[in-house]
Design a protein around this motif. Structure first.
Motif, PDB file in Angstrom:
ATOM      1  N   LYS A   1       0.747  -1.245  -0.278  1.00  0.00           N
ATOM      2  CA  LYS A   1       0.186   0.555   0.350  1.00  0.00           C
ATOM      3  C   LYS A   1       0.805   1.253   0.133  1.00  0.00           C
ATOM      4  O   LYS A   1       0.519   1.987  -1.019  1.00  0.00           O
ATOM      5  N   PHE A   2       2.321   1.175   0.551  1.00  0.00           N
ATOM      6  CA  PHE A   2       2.975   2.482   0.690  1.00  0.00           C
ATOM      7  C   PHE A   2       3.081   3.173  -0.619  1.00  0.00           C
ATOM      8  O   PHE A   2       3.340   3.798  -1.034  1.00  0.00           O
ATOM      9  N   VAL A   3       3.597   2.109  -1.405  1.00  0.00           N
ATOM     10  CA  VAL A   3       4.172   2.053  -2.669  1.00  0.00           C
ATOM     11  C   VAL A   3       2.933   2.831  -3.858  1.00  0.00           C
ATOM     12  O   VAL A   3       2.706   3.524  -4.327  1.00  0.00           O
ATOM     13  N   GLU A   4       1.900   1.646  -3.950  1.00  0.00           N
ATOM     14  CA  GLU A   4       0.855   2.038  -4.270  1.00  0.00           C
ATOM     15  C   GLU A   4       0.052   3.085  -4.207  1.00  0.00           C
ATOM     16  O   GLU A   4      -0.519   4.154  -5.198  1.00  0.00           O
ATOM     17  N   ASN A   5       0.149   3.706  -2.721  1.00  0.00           N
ATOM     18  CA  ASN A   5      -0.783   5.263  -2.463  1.00  0.00           C
ATOM     19  C   ASN A   5       0.397   5.848  -3.426  1.00  0.00           C
ATOM     20  O   ASN A   5       0.172   7.619  -3.720  1.00  0.00           O
ATOM     21  N   LYS A   6       1.544   6.020  -3.489  1.00  0.00           N
ATOM     22  CA  LYS A   6       3.118   7.177  -3.509  1.00  0.00           C
ATOM     23  C   LYS A   6       2.406   6.736  -4.980  1.00  0.00           C
ATOM     24  O   LYS A   6       2.345   8.367  -6.355  1.00  0.00           O
ATOM     25  N   LEU A   7       2.359   5.608  -6.035  1.00  0.00           N
ATOM     26  CA  LEU A   7       2.037   6.181  -7.376  1.00  0.00           C
ATOM     27  C   LEU A   7       0.397   6.527  -7.849  1.00  0.00           C
ATOM     28  O   LEU A   7       0.403   7.217  -8.860  1.00  0.00           O
ATOM     29  N   LYS A   8      -0.764   6.192  -6.698  1.00  0.00           N
ATOM     30  CA  LYS A   8      -2.104   6.626  -7.397  1.00  0.00           C
ATOM     31  C   LYS A   8      -2.092   8.631  -7.053  1.00  0.00           C
ATOM     32  O   LYS A   8      -3.113   8.503  -7.214  1.00  0.00           O
ATOM     33  N   PHE A   9      -0.856   8.664  -6.563  1.00  0.00           N
ATOM     34  CA  PHE A   9      -1.199   9.689  -6.308  1.00  0.00           C
ATOM     35  C   PHE A   9      -0.782  11.136  -8.074  1.00  0.00           C
ATOM     36  O   PHE A   9      -1.115  11.813  -7.927  1.00  0.00           O
ATOM     37  N   TYR A  10      -0.251  10.265  -8.561  1.00  0.00           N
ATOM     38  CA  TYR A  10      -0.185  10.470  -9.497  1.00  0.00           C
ATOM     39  C   TYR A  10      -1.206  10.468 -10.942  1.00  0.00           C
ATOM     40  O   TYR A  10      -2.594   9.716 -10.356  1.00  0.00           O
TER      41      TYR A  10
END
Lengths: 656, 273
Positions: A488-497
């Protein structure tokens, strides 16, 4: 001045609160709904009359104490009144997601043995009729909107207004029966049962008592000083605990006015017309608002763009500090005031957020840029952390202590502790009674002392006492080399785009991480239009090499950010692909609240996951999709897999 | 349909169909030497959904224009509620309670959805220009009453979200819906739809079919429609007239028409096996 209330004896149920409001706030607006293009208003005394009429009607239909009444529909006053009426007759309202397909309803309706259903319209009535043969205990259905239903067999069907009319003509015996049933309600009687969407397995029926709801609502009102002068727009699913707490709990407690949109498509313009002062939205909504603003500014004239850029840059520097009451120089304040006049105020007005005094976001992590954007405009947007099992509130951010990476301090009356494995536990008056007919799960989640496991991993920041959530506890795992893996940590960062709608990262027990990416059709479509890229379908756009290039750029940027984190540097994405279909709740890939169902996705797209790890460049696949009406179809596609550049910790050291 | 009494009939789904609203007797329409419609007779009954189908150039739209009063047939008579209809102008026929939509959408592109549908109320407006300009006497009350009717239609067609949007900016499927809204605003007794589903995708067709059925059901409106999509016609129509080269080659319920050899050959295609 708005009326404010303290805890009083005799106000131990929602129907009791409604009766009080009908006296103390008799003529104040309680509900509004846009109908025929005009906002129609009901005062608290009118609402009391409507609810009572329905409750009397329900008694005459034979509703018994302890019956479950399923309520299926969108945000309309009559749906909320149905819940209050059900409570009044000693029954338990069970709101359901209106977009649930008939198959999903079978489980819930038979699990709670609902004898009665109150449905909004023909669409919902059709679904229940479709499955009624599998619901032996189902008896009667009431519908609100008669359109298209005239020809239906009315042996088991009743129109909402007709039931109310029958209720209004009720005898004194029935009326006193209703009074008795309301009087019998106390803090421990069941207020509502809500089915959690369940990121794993079957939905669970969370039983919440009047104590849970009323104490939580009272605490939340006190925390942010919410009164009967406030107004909110209720547009989130009625089956979701947040909507229940805000719309029925807080509204009944403090008398704030509930506004219902005209239709799902008009929410944004209704928001603008109402200008709520208390506003809740999941991060997704703020994201799409920001995307809309950015896209529309790109279409604006040059001078407007310049002005927007100039003042937004200024707001970014000082807006947050002004909102938090920190010292800011007079010059900057003056400049901010000019910016407010020319840019921020009109922008807030266009978004319908001009009057927001308290705004919350929760459910998922919100991107720091998105969060800061709204706060810098002067909107008091805060985060909270909650669960259905907690009657929402676990932690809240107090005014002046708002940050995008924490979820705040424990809410009033709530105790929070961190377990040995990093899991967050809480104990509060809002803690649910039980999972209906599921003592095993209840025991697993809630221990004898009343501590509830959230299933989330997190920690308290020592300096501030704020809670930070990393990921779902069960999703936190290890890579095969022992490094920590928190998808989730990485997914959330990605989803900020803005271009990335959804991401699913794999890596548990593997030697490196890979990811599925879902593009956002609106953002990427707009980008494609600007760059003269033609495409005929979502699938074609998702597979376009230039789209892959730009997503690759984002993935590599995230890898650089992740590499800096000592604990999580192993979570960098080595290979990724862009999915050929949007992940969808109808296909079971997301929950109804749009959370990723990791297990379902891993199984369903097993071929794609394998391809990510076996080094192949392309993969041909076929996927089953479910249409909105429940029919199924298949789509096939050839997907390209890309490699992303990864930072090694050694490089990072060299760079420093 | 042989047993159909003059009093009407009952459809398979239990709707009562009334007596004859409009009857065409031996209609022939020529444009110079071209015979568009040749000796056609059929009737439309109260409360039914009557479809006219046929291949391109069969004369379907011409037929609709005859009903609508836009074309005047050289031969034959039209009976409206049992009385022979004189040659009327289209606006006079509209006043009698007939409204229509067009094959290639004839909306006012620059006006909003709301205003477009308001134009459909024109036959119900009694106040004159001066009253309207000065907002005198009954002008306001009339405007409010008309607006309410229009808002009910907007609600009915689920187009609240585009109430204020200029129709030129709307996608095709929605424009079709707005046009239906404008026709409904006239509160017609007979509604003529010229290819309401042309150029729509499956989902839009399903929506439109539902609206047509709902209009018929809720308001009891008699509907005559031209449609190319056979699936749609067979699903929603009570009776179907089949035309080919200006002639009527079939008339009856969808199942009767489907079994009619002349129709199969001309339109539905001959099975080769």
């Amino acid at each position: 001045m708005g009326a404010s209330f303290s805890a009083e004896d005799g106000l131990q149920s929602v129907p009791a609160l409604l009766r009080r409001n009908a006296t103390t706030l008799a003529n104040a607006p309680a509900y509004r709904e846009k109908e025929l293009g005009i906002w129609q208003t009901w005062s608290w005394s009118q609402v009391q009359e409507e609810v009572q009429a329905l409750a009397l009607g329900l008694l005459q239909l034979g509703v018994k104490k302890g019956d479950f009444i399923a309520i299926i529909g969108h945000n309309r006053p009559c749906m909320y009144w149905s819940m209050s009426a059900a409570q009044s007759v000693g029954a338990v309202p069970v709101p359901l997601y209106e977009d649930a397909v008939a198959e999903e309803m079978v489980y819930v309706l038979s699990h709670c043995s609902a004898r009665f259903v109150i449905a909004a319209d023909q669409e919902q009535v059709d679904k229940v009729i479709e499955i009624q043969d599998r619901l032996p205990q189902f008896e009667q259905m009431i519908y609100a909107d008669p359109r298209g239903l005239r020809k239906y067999n009315h042996a088991r069907l009743h129109q909402f207004s007709v039931v109310q009319d029958q209720g209004r003509a009720a005898t004194d015996a029935v009326r006193s029966e209703l009074d008795d049933r309301i009087a019998a309600l106390d803090y421990d009687s069941i207020c509502v049962m809500l089915y959690t969407s369940g990121t794993t397995g079957k939905p669970k029926g969370v039983v919440l008592s009047n104590r849970n709801i009323i104490v939580s609502a009272r605490n939340a009102c006190d925390f942010d000083n919410i009164t009967s002068n406030d107004a909110l727009l209720s547009y989130l699913p009625i089956a979701w605990v947040g909507d229940f707490i805000f719309t029925l709990g807080q509204s009944m407690w403090c008398g704030l006015c509930v506004n219902c949109p005209e239709s799902k498509e008009t929410v944004l313009s209704d928001l603008r017309e109402i200008g709520p002062s208390y506003y809740f939205a999941p991060p997704r909504i703020f994201e799409s608002m920001l995307t809309t603003v950015v896209l529309r500014m790109e279409d604006a004239s040059r001078p407007k763009q310049k002005m927007y850029e100039y003042f937004m840059a200024h707001a970014k520097n000082v807006g947050n500090d002004i909102l938090d009451g920190k010292p800011v120089s007079t010059i900057d304040r003056l400049k901010y005031a000019i910016g407010d006049f020319t840019t921020y105020a009109p922008l807030k007005n266009a978004l319908g957020l001009s009057r927001v005094r308290v705004g919350y976001t929760a459910g998922e992590a919100i991107g720091p840029e998105i969060f800061d954007f709204f706060r810098s405009l002067g909107i008091n947007l805060k985060q909270l952390y909650g669960q259905t099992e907690a009657s929402v509130f676990i932690t809240l951010q107090p005014d002046g202590e708002v940050r995008s990476d924490t979820v705040g301090v424990p809410a009033p009356d709530v105790e929070v502790k961190i377990g040995a494995n990093g899991e967050v536990y809480y104990r509060s008056p809002g803690v649910f009674v039980e999972y209906y007919k599921n003592p095993e799960s209840t025991a697993e989640t809630k221990d004898a002392d009343g501590w509830v496991a959230t299933g989330d991993a997190g920690f308290f920041e020592e300096s501030t006492g704020h809670l930070r959530i990393i990921d779902r506890a069960k999703d936190v795992a290890k890579l095969s080399n022992g490094a920590m893996f928190a998808p989730k940590f990485v997914e959330n960062k990605l989803k900020f785009y803005p271009s990335i709608l959804e991401a699913v990262v794999f890596g548990a027990a593997r030697d490196h991480c890979c990811a599925f990416i879902n593009i956002d059709l609106e953002a990427v479509g707009n980008w494609a239009e600007r760059n003269n890229i033609s495409y005929a379908s979502y699938q074609e756009l998702a597979g376009h090499p230039q789209v892959l290039d730009s997503i690759q750029g984002y993935v590599e940027e995230i890898n650089r950010q992740v590499a800096v984190d000592d604990m999580l540097s192993g979570c960098q994405i080595h290979r990724f692909l862009i999915l050929h279909k949007e992940l969808d709740a109808d296909d079971g890939e997301l929950t109804r609240t749009r959370k990723v169902r990791r297990k379902v996705i891993t199984e369903k797209f097993k071929d794609l996951v394998d391809a990510l790890y076996d080094g192949s460049q392309h993969i041909d696949t076929e996927t089953e999709v479910t249409y909105e009406d429940g029919r199924k179809g298949k789509i096939s596609a050839r997907l390209t897999i890309r490699e992303a550049a990864v930072q090694t910790p050694a490089q990072k050291v060299a760079a420093e | 349909m042989a047993d159909m009494a003059d009093a009407g009939y009952t459809t398979a789904d239990g709707r009562k169909i009334g007596g004859i609203v409009m009857e065409m007797k031996n209609i022939t329409l020529r444009f110079g030497g071209v015979v568009a419609i040749k000796d056609i007779s059929f009737d439309i009954r109260e409360g039914e959904i009557r479809a006219i189908i046929g291949p391109n150039g069969a004369g379907k739209s011409s037929m609709l224009n005859v009903i609508n009063g836009f074309y005047h047939p050289q031969e034959g008579d039209i009976f409206f509620h049992g009385k022979k209809r004189r040659s009327l102008k289209p606006y006079q026929i509209a006043e009698q309670g007939t409204a229509r939509t067009f094959q290639n959408i004839a909306l006012f592109k620059g006006m909003s959805t709301l205003d477009n549908i308001m134009t459909g109320r024109i036959t119900h407006m009694k106040t004159n220009l001066l009253d309207q300009m000065l907002w005198w006497r009954s002008a306001e009350a009339e405007e409010v009453a008309n607006r309410e009717v229009v808002e009910r239609i907007i609600d009915f067609l689920e187009i609240q979200a585009i109430r204020k949007t200029p129709v030129g900016r709307l996608p095709y499927g929605l424009q079709k819906r707005v046009e239906l809204g404008r026709a409904l605003a006239a509160e017609p007794k007979l509604l003529l739809l010229d290819e309401p589903m042309a150029g729509m995708n499956v989902e839009e067709k399903e929506d439109m079919s539902r609206f047509i059925l709902d209009v018929n059901d809720e308001f009891g409106t008699t509907i005559a429609l031209i449609e190319h999509d056979m699936g749609v016609v067979m699903d929603i129509a009570d009776r179907v007239v089949v035309m080919d080269y200006g002639k009527k080659i079939g008339d009856g319920t969808p199942s009767e028409v489907r079994a009619n050899q002349a129709v199969i050959d001309a339109y539905l295609g001959v099975a080769h096996d």
